[in-house]
Design a protein around this motif. Structure first.
Motif, short mmCIF file in Angstrom:
data_model
loop_
_atom_site.label_atom_id
_atom_site.label_comp_id
_atom_site.label_asym_id
_atom_site.label_seq_id
_atom_site.Cartn_x
_atom_site.Cartn_y
_atom_site.Cartn_z
N LEU A 20 17.10 0.72 -6.04
CA LEU A 20 18.30 1.19 -6.72
C LEU A 20 19.10 2.14 -5.83
CD1 LEU A 20 19.59 0.75 -9.35
CD2 LEU A 20 18.37 2.66 -10.29
N LYS A 60 19.61 -7.45 -19.48
CA LYS A 60 18.91 -6.19 -19.68
C LYS A 60 19.33 -5.51 -20.97
CE LYS A 60 17.72 -3.56 -16.40
NZ LYS A 60 16.32 -3.90 -16.38
N PHE A 96 3.13 -2.79 -14.02
CA PHE A 96 3.65 -1.50 -13.54
C PHE A 96 2.63 -0.80 -12.65
CE2 PHE A 96 6.13 -2.47 -17.18
CZ PHE A 96 7.35 -1.86 -17.01
N LEU A 138 22.91 -4.34 -9.50
CA LEU A 138 22.18 -3.07 -9.42
C LEU A 138 21.26 -2.89 -10.62
CD1 LEU A 138 24.53 -0.18 -8.27
CD2 LEU A 138 22.46 -1.00 -7.21
N ALA A 139 21.83 -3.13 -11.79
CA ALA A 139 21.05 -2.94 -13.01
C ALA A 139 19.88 -3.92 -13.04
CB ALA A 139 21.93 -3.13 -14.24
N ALA A 140 20.11 -5.13 -12.52
CA ALA A 140 19.03 -6.11 -12.51
C ALA A 140 17.94 -5.69 -11.54
CB ALA A 140 19.57 -7.48 -12.12
N ILE A 168 4.11 -13.32 -4.37
CA ILE A 168 4.93 -12.86 -5.47
C ILE A 168 6.36 -13.29 -5.21
CG2 ILE A 168 5.88 -10.80 -6.56
CD1 ILE A 168 3.18 -9.50 -6.17
N THR A 169 6.96 -13.88 -6.21
CA THR A 169 8.34 -14.32 -6.05
C THR A 169 9.22 -13.50 -6.96
OG1 THR A 169 7.43 -16.52 -5.84
CG2 THR A 169 9.81 -16.33 -5.98
N ARG A 170 10.32 -13.07 -6.41
CA ARG A 170 11.28 -12.37 -7.25
C ARG A 170 12.65 -12.90 -6.96
NH1 ARG A 170 10.38 -5.98 -7.65
NH2 ARG A 170 8.13 -5.96 -7.67
N ASP A 171 13.53 -12.75 -7.92
CA ASP A 171 14.92 -13.10 -7.68
C ASP A 171 15.53 -12.07 -6.76
OD1 ASP A 171 15.76 -15.43 -8.74
OD2 ASP A 171 16.03 -14.65 -10.76
N VAL A 213 16.84 -2.77 -11.08
CA VAL A 213 15.89 -1.88 -11.73
C VAL A 213 14.75 -2.71 -12.28
CG1 VAL A 213 15.64 -0.03 -13.40
CG2 VAL A 213 17.85 -0.47 -12.38
N GLY A 214 15.13 -3.91 -12.73
CA GLY A 214 14.15 -4.92 -13.03
C GLY A 214 13.17 -4.54 -14.11
N GLU A 215 12.17 -5.37 -14.26
CA GLU A 215 11.20 -5.14 -15.32
C GLU A 215 10.38 -3.88 -15.07
OE1 GLU A 215 7.83 -7.96 -13.30
OE2 GLU A 215 8.72 -8.51 -15.21
N LYS A 216 10.32 -3.47 -13.81
CA LYS A 216 9.50 -2.30 -13.53
C LYS A 216 10.22 -1.01 -13.86
CE LYS A 216 6.29 -4.26 -10.42
NZ LYS A 216 5.39 -3.98 -9.32
N GLY A 217 11.45 -1.13 -14.27
CA GLY A 217 12.13 0.05 -14.77
C GLY A 217 12.52 1.06 -13.72
N GLN A 218 11.63 1.36 -12.84
CA GLN A 218 11.86 2.50 -11.96
C GLN A 218 11.74 2.14 -10.49
OE1 GLN A 218 12.49 5.76 -13.21
NE2 GLN A 218 12.71 4.74 -15.16
N TRP A 254 13.12 2.82 -7.84
CA TRP A 254 14.14 3.72 -7.33
C TRP A 254 14.50 3.43 -5.88
CZ3 TRP A 254 13.43 9.29 -9.65
CH2 TRP A 254 13.54 9.19 -11.04
N ASP A 299 14.60 -10.53 -13.64
CA ASP A 299 13.81 -10.31 -12.44
C ASP A 299 12.53 -11.13 -12.43
OD1 ASP A 299 13.83 -8.96 -10.00
OD2 ASP A 299 12.32 -7.54 -10.72
#
Lengths: 372, 358, 432
Positions: A339, C73, C293, A325-327, A156-159, A329-334, A336, C46
């Motif tokens: 964050l 976002k 998710f 920081l906001a990025a 899995i690659t992420r920024d 949170v990413g696509e998964k939203g949470q 935490w 992301d």
């Protein structure tokens, strides 16, 4: 013992008692204030699945139920009625909540009725700091692309959030955005307080009135201007925007301070032949250090923690800490766990600024130079 | 005499040229640099800060060469002008534009008079937000200023002053994004059912005491208060720092004298400290009142304005940016401005009273 | 003061000279390669951004066009600002066609039917996608956007291993679904995992449920009338749809955590309880994007699977509900046309399809590109769909679709609004 010493000692005792009370009240309030921050500090070291299944305080040593045995029940028990397990009687509902036997063992049903399984638990001390990890911080600080292998063996690659660059960008935005408005506002506050010019009062009223303008209403018009001036995504644009939005408060706060400086020092300096510029640079600025420092702190914090202005005027090219920081949170939203650690890292610098400027608030500096 | 003056003009010219060169070169440099980030950041900071200083210096030099009479008019322009120009660009013009937009439809092309205002007033959302804004104003301001003052006064008497102040100040260093996360951990609610472990601190305490866990952010009225607590938590540091520096500005002789006369601590506080720091108190309260009215991040992050917690600034943001209802959004912004006018008037009256303009 | 100023001056002049000489070189270098740049903005950040970048890599290498993608976002806000500010990206990716429609109305979007090779485009999409890309501008209808990637909504996910172990059967009718729910309840668990919290967009999951049940309890014509405001929310049809999901959501024991927890549970977290040991809930209704998710390491088709939410009655069946991304063009240059033409083909998301989580609307998609068996079945379901409708709230005016509809449904679920109050308030917010 003579009367006066007795009196003095009594006074001293009284003062100590009062000091104890003062400290108790203060400790109470400070605790209240610190607990939320402590919460994310602890959370930032926890693994993401733990964050959702138990409170952060569970890392403290505490007594908890620890599983000791699994019991598989026979098929023929009546799960819809009452039944007996190792001399404990109850129905499904009560076993599901957990029944504690006399010797302190808890019997808790596992899952739904179909599992036919009951787990035995015993109360044991759970040590401090179980399951803490530094990997959240590692992931936050990583730059470029992060690669890791998931359960299926897929990569899995992420920024990465590239925090180091983000901190540099934030500094490039925040330092001039703090100093420039102070400089401009100090000049203006001095002019409003000590120079006589037509329209002084109405102009000042306008400046104060601008305190109430919510900056969101300026976003679109300013963005249009920036587009035609090619200022989008530039640090200069950010400095100007933060200066513009921060000026009313800066002028207001500095005016309140500068206008209370004693008149005599200006007059004597003026008689010595000093120009207004000299008076400003040699007298007003040094005397206003406490006010300048407090505004500097607030403006710096405001700019450092700003997300909205950066989001709209700076975009993704020179991403600042809050955008990173906001990025996160990413696509998964949470996410935490990321964050919380990111939020904690982003707090370090503002706190350093606060502590280094705090000494300007000490008594003496003000009392000695102005009122003394 | 004449040669000196020529020399003066020569240097002035040189200054202007150097200043312009720096401004332009720096701009070009920052636009095109693609090398080391650290280096660019350092240059950017020095250039940004330096240019403004140079600008003032050069403008002042020019003004000082002018004859005395013109100088007294030009100098205030040099001093206050840059601030006023920036304010004009960044706040005044956008406000005027928003005002005019509030009379147009969403595309900004068709004049529709007061329709937007009519829509806003007949919309239940507005009145709910307005009511909440009043809660924020009253509870938020009194909470932040009250606790800030309490700590400022008490900490002044304690040896550990800096530690207390630093810890109270700590939340100010946290962004709204971070604060949202922190408080979600406090108000979190996981629902009811067998073996549900609450991860929110408040519910953990409540259930620990034997009560039922609550969906805190859905409780009418109280959820507003719980959100306001977040603001108080964030803003008390601000009030404390400013009030504390004002208290330290009170001459100690004044307080000592009162104590010698037998005044109690409370009397000293009531009759000496409060009047001495009145100006600062008003300044701080005003800024927090205004802040509490403009604030929308907390609401946006925590509830999105649902469950009766909406505030005008959040509704403005939603309509302007999410729903594309520019006209009504502008009307909301203008109403928000109007709502703050009484605070402003009071503040300005105070200025008059204090004879701040000498 | 003066000395400090002189120092600053000297330092800066030095730095400037240093700087300008070095950027002179940079300029020369960049002039050498004549790279065409197409800017693009969208909501992917992301992981999605990485997947997107990967999917266009081959095209970029082949054509030498550099697609500079900028994800945000706050895309809805920032794209409005950029377009209003006269600084739009060349291509923008809209997750909500309703938002794009706003810009079409003001004439800011380029008509694709005049700029692209339309025969190719027409051959590659079924008519309903083309219809959904056609919007009315100031000078009449234009082809405003291309559907580039889609997801299927109204899909019920379940923990396959635990489901099979418990001996539950996938329901194919509404009655079977209801008896499955009863079965799970009597076994001591909550059948459903539901959460609608999503920050400022809280409530959209409830609107998705409303749309699914509109499709299952009334005719497609009524669904279309509903989107245009012709059929009021305060109508028996819409009320029935909302009531149908309320009957699932509200009774005690039906949803994990209970009704009060629904508005405070994040939509992304809500599904996680399906995969706990033991599962806390058994069913989760959400678009196919939800798999990202799920806890990491689950195997599609083995650990989890899906079924289409059963029809409520035979008259209306179970039409598919889709959502997706529509790409629109704002600047007309040859290289932008070339990129748009490329997006009209499923080739443009080939690598993304392979890594999972998206589906292709284009006809030239080869199911073998999808490595994930669950996605492959979803893609087939989409390809063979007889009736298909787009997410309704995304097509309604922003004031409703991204405003009152979310908000009122959230109020209704939390119990602060009655159904009657909610539908009337939504109708009242419909722009005239």
């Amino acid at each position: 013992m003579s009367e006066p010493t007795k009196f003095k000692r009594k006074q001293k005792l009284k003062r100590t008692a009062r000091n104890v009370w003062v400290n108790i009240v203060l400790i109470f309030i400070t605790l209240l204030w610190t607990i939320p921050t402590l919460g994310i500090f602890v959370t930032s070291f926890r693994r993401s699945e733990d964050i959702f299944s138990s409170g952060w305080w569970s890392i403290l040593p505490h007594r908890d139920w620890v599983k000791t045995e699994e019991l598989t029940l026979s098929e023929d028990i009546d799960v819809d009625g009452t039944f007996i397990i190792e001399d404990i009687e109850g129905d499904f509902e009560s076993f599901r909540e957990g029944i504690v036997s006399e010797d302190g063992t808890q019997y808790r049903w596992y899952g739904n009725k179909r599992t036919l399984r009951v787990d035995k638990f015993e109360r044991e001390w759970v040590g401090f700091g179980a399951n803490l990890t530094l990997s959240n911080y590692r992931d936050v600080l990583a730059s470029g692309k992060i690669q890791f292998t998931d359960g299926n063996g897929r990569t899995i690659t992420r920024d990465g959030s590239n925090f180091y660059d983000a901190v540099l960008n934030s500094l490039a935005v925040a330092i001039p955005s703090t100093v420039i408005p102070i400089l401009i506002a100090a000049f203006a506050a001095y002019a409003f307080a000590w120079m006589d010019f037509p329209g002084r009062k109405p102009l000042f009223v306008i400046v104060v009135a601008l305190l109430v303008v919510p900056l969101q209403i300026a976003l679109i018009p300013i963005l249009q201007d920036y587009t035609s001036l090619d200022l989008n995504g530039s640090f200069l644009g950010m400095w100007l925007a933060h200066t513009g939005f921060g000026l009313p408060l800066a002028v207001y706060l500095l005016f309140n301070y500068i206008s209370t400086l004693p008149r005599d020092i200006f007059e004597s300096a003026f008689l010595d032949g000093a120009t207004p510029f000299n008076i400003f640079a040699r007298l007003v600025i040094p005397l206003s250090v406490p006010a300048l420092a407090s505004f500097a702190i607030f403006q710096f914090l405001w700019v450092w923690n700003d997300y909205l202005i950066a989001l709209i005027f700076l975009g993704d090219k020179n991403r600042v800490v809050t955008s990173a920081l906001a990025a996160m949170v990413g696509e998964k939203g949470q996410d935490w766990h990321l964050l919380t650690s990111g939020a904690f890292l982003s707090m370090i610098l503002p706190l350093v600024v606060f502590f280094s400027l705090q000494r300007f608030f000490v008594r003496g500096l003000m009392a000695g130079s102005i009122k003394g | 005499m004449k040669s000196i003056s020529i020399q003066k003009y020569f240097f002035l010219l040189l200054e202007v040229i150097v200043a312009l060169a720096i401004l332009i070169l720096g701009y070009v440099f920052l636009k095109s640099w693609e090398g080391s980030k650290l280096f660019m950041v350092i240059v950017a900071i020095i250039w940004g800060v330096g240019s403004v200083a140079i600008l003032f210096y050069v403008l002042n030099s020019i003004a000082e060469t002018l004859p005395r009479k013109t100088r007294s008019i030009v100098l205030p322009v040099v001093f206050a002008g840059p601030a006023l120009l920036l304010l004009l660009w960044f706040l005044i013009l956008p406000t005027i534009r928003t005002f005019s937009l509030s009379f147009f439809n969403d595309t900004g092309r068709q004049f529709i008079g007061l329709t937007n205002y009519g829509n806003v007033f007949t919309d239940g959302v507005f009145w709910e937000s307005f009511r909440n804004n009043i809660y924020w104003l009253v509870f938020g301001t009194s909470g932040s200023v009250g606790i800030g003052l309490l700590i400022a006064v008490l900490a002044d008497k304690s040896r550990f002053e800096n530690i207390y102040k630093a810890l109270i100040f700590l939340p100010m260093a946290i962004s709204f994004v971070g604060a949202g996360v922190i408080w979600k951990f406090i108000y979190a609610y996981k629902g009811e059912g067998a073996n549900i472990v609450e991860i929110g601190l408040l519910n953990a305490i409540i259930t620990g005491l034997g009560f039922k866990a609550q969906a805190w952010l859905q409780l009418p009225f109280w959820n507003n208060l719980l959100l306001i607590i977040i603001m108080v938590w964030l803003q008390t540091g601000y009030a404390m720092v400013i009030l504390s520096s004002a208290i330290k500005g009170i001459p100690s002789s004044l307080i000592e004298a009162a104590k010698v006369d037998g005044a109690t601590e409370f009397q000293v506080f009531r009759h000496i400290m409060i009047p001495e720091i009145m100006g600062t108190l008003i300044t701080v309260s005003t800024t927090i009142v205004i802040f509490s009215l403009k604030l929308f991040d907390i609401v946006r992050v925590m509830t999105g304005g649902n469950f009766g917690t909406n505030v005008i600034a959040n509704e403005f943001y939603l309509r302007q940016f999410t729903q594309g209802r520019t006209g009504e959004a502008s009307a909301l912004a203008i109403l928000l401005l109007v709502a703050v006018v009484p605070v402003l008037l009071y503040n300005l009256r105070q200025f008059q009273g204090r004879k701040a303009f000498k | 003061m003066k000395r400090i100023l002189t120092l600053i001056l000297a330092l800066m002049v030095f730095l400037m000279i240093l700087g300008t000489t070095s950027c002179q070189k940079k300029d020369d270098m960049s002039k050498g390669s004549d790279k065409k740049v197409v800017t693009m903005a969208g909501p992917f950040t992301d992981n999605d951004a990485v997947k997107f970048e990967e999917s266009i890599k081959a095209f970029e290498e082949e054509t030498g066009i550099d697609i500079q993608y900028e994800g945000s976002k706050e895309f809805e806000a920032s794209i409005s600002v950029r377009i209003e500010g006269g600084n739009p990206p060349d291509i923008a990716d809209f997750p909500q066609p309703g938002l794009l429609e706003n810009f079409v109305k003001t004439g800011k979007v380029i008509d694709l039917s005049k700029t692209l090779d339309m025969t190719k485009v027409r051959n590659n999409y079924i008519q309903s996608w083309l219809d959904m890309g056609t919007m009315t501008g100031p000078d009449g209808p234009i082809m405003a956007g291309l559907w580039a990637r889609v997801n299927l909504k109204g899909i019920v996910w379940y923990n396959k291993k635990a489901f099979d172990a418990a001996g539950y059967k996938v329901p194919t009718t509404w009655a079977e679904l209801e008896s499955l729910m009863e079965q799970i309840k009597s076994d001591g668990d909550a059948p459903w995992a539901i959460g609608i919290e999503s920050g400022a967009a809280t409530g959209w999951t409830a609107t998705d449920w409303t749309e699914q049940l509109m499709l299952r309890t009334t005719s497609l014509e009524n669904y279309d009338r509903w989107l245009t405001g012709d059929l009021k929310f305060d109508s028996p049809e819409v009320r029935t749809a909302i009531q149908t999901w309320s009957d699932i959501w509200f009774p005690e024991g039906n949803v994990y955590g209970g009704r009060k927890s629904i508005p405070t549970t994040s939509f992304g977290d809500s599904a996680k309880v399906l995969f706990e040991e033991p599962p806390k809930a058994w069913l989760h209704d959400q678009g196919n994007f939800i798999v990202s998710f799920f806890p990491e390491g689950l195997q599609p088709g083995v650990d989890y699977d899906f079924f289409n939410l059963p029809p409520v009655n035979d008259t209306y069946g179970a039409p598919l509900l889709v959502g997706g991304d529509i790409y629109a063009m704002f600047n007309d240059r040859p290289e932008v046309r070339q990129v748009m033409q490329y997006f009209a083909s499923a080739q443009s998301i080939k690598t993304w399809l392979a890594s999972g989580g998206v589906l292709a609307p284009q006809k030239d998609v080869d199911p073998n590109w999808l490595t994930n068996p669950v996605d492959r079945r979803l893609q087939e379901l989409l390809k063979n769909a007889k009736a298909l409708r787009f997410d309704g709230s995304d097509l309604m005016p922003g004031a409703v679709g991204a405003g009152s509809f979310w908000k009122e449904m959230t109020g209704y679920v939390s119990g602060s609004r009655t159904l009657d109050q909610a539908v009337k308030a939504i109708d009242a917010s419909w722009p005239n």
